[in-house]
Design an enzyme around this catalytic site. Sequence first.
Site, mmCIF file in Angstrom:
data_model
loop_
_atom_site.group_PDB
_atom_site.id
_atom_site.type_symbol
_atom_site.label_atom_id
_atom_site.label_comp_id
_atom_site.label_asym_id
_atom_site.label_seq_id
_atom_site.Cartn_x
_atom_site.Cartn_y
_atom_site.Cartn_z
ATOM 1 N N ASP A 1 0.826 -1.206 0.000
ATOM 2 C CA ASP A 1 0.000 0.000 0.000
ATOM 3 C C ASP A 1 0.868 1.267 0.000
ATOM 4 O OD1 ASP A 1 -2.289 1.494 0.029
ATOM 5 O OD2 ASP A 1 -2.762 1.169 2.130
ATOM 6 N N ASN B 1 -10.464 -3.140 -6.716
ATOM 7 C CA ASN B 1 -9.721 -2.122 -7.474
ATOM 8 C C ASN B 1 -10.390 -1.768 -8.808
ATOM 9 O OD1 ASN B 1 -6.417 -3.251 -6.367
ATOM 10 N ND2 ASN B 1 -7.733 -1.640 -5.530
#
Length: 250
Positions: A28, A76
């Site tokens: 991340d 996503n």
Amino acid sequence: MSDPATSIESQARVIEVAGPRHVAIIMDGNGRWAKARGLPRAAGHREGVEALRRVVEACRELGVEHLTVFSFSTENWRRPPSEISALFDLLRLYVARDLARLRQEGVRIRIIGSREGLEPDLLRIIDECVTTTGHNTAFNLNIAFNYGGRAEIVEAVRAAARAVSRGEIAPDAIDESFLSACLWTRDLPDPDLLIRTSGEQRISNFLLWGCAYTEIVFMEERWPDFDRGCMERALDVFRSRQRRFGGVGA
Ligand code: FPP
């Protein structure tokens, strides 16, 4: 014969200091890394591939057997189309640049996730990675791509229901090991250590089933800045933990 007390003691020491066999990473912070530098988000993802190369190397040197990275999640798809295609292009580029070397070095690549919605050329690339490295045993790189932990469990339940409807198993005979064998991650050991970078403290639908007893380490570094030193620190934290798996410990 060894003194039982001593061997229990030394076993306990082994459990305490043994490194993780399987490390999973939520990579991340690519977007924030790029924003802090006035760059487009895709530049952060590109730099993230460099970090991945470093970390594969570090894991191999540090004795980790499996590395599983979260590279595109089923959620996503909510990102702008340009970012989605940048992430797909990065998988294409990574495979084009690194597959031959990884294959030669004995790395087995698995790409885990749903095939739904992926373009035919990506599916071909995924199949090529899996088939041409399937015999390798030196290291396992597992790329979670179009992966979601809940989707994985739903797929497993569907497979179990199909087995029931074919009369292959009775509903009451379905147990954890049967369901585990229906997962996309069926031939992976459970992760010992899950690392999430960039200060966020969530699992975000990653390896939900396998992470039941996984040690989690949250790190402040954004993924593009992650390096061998960060990995060594995460492994030190892991070794300082006492794993009890619901029991009472040594
Ligand atoms: C999360 O950061 C990262 C991703 C959604 C993608 C991770 C992908 C890579 C590191 C490269 C791809 C690797 C391969 C093998 C193709 P974010 O974008 O959510 O960052 P932010 O939270 O700072 O916005």
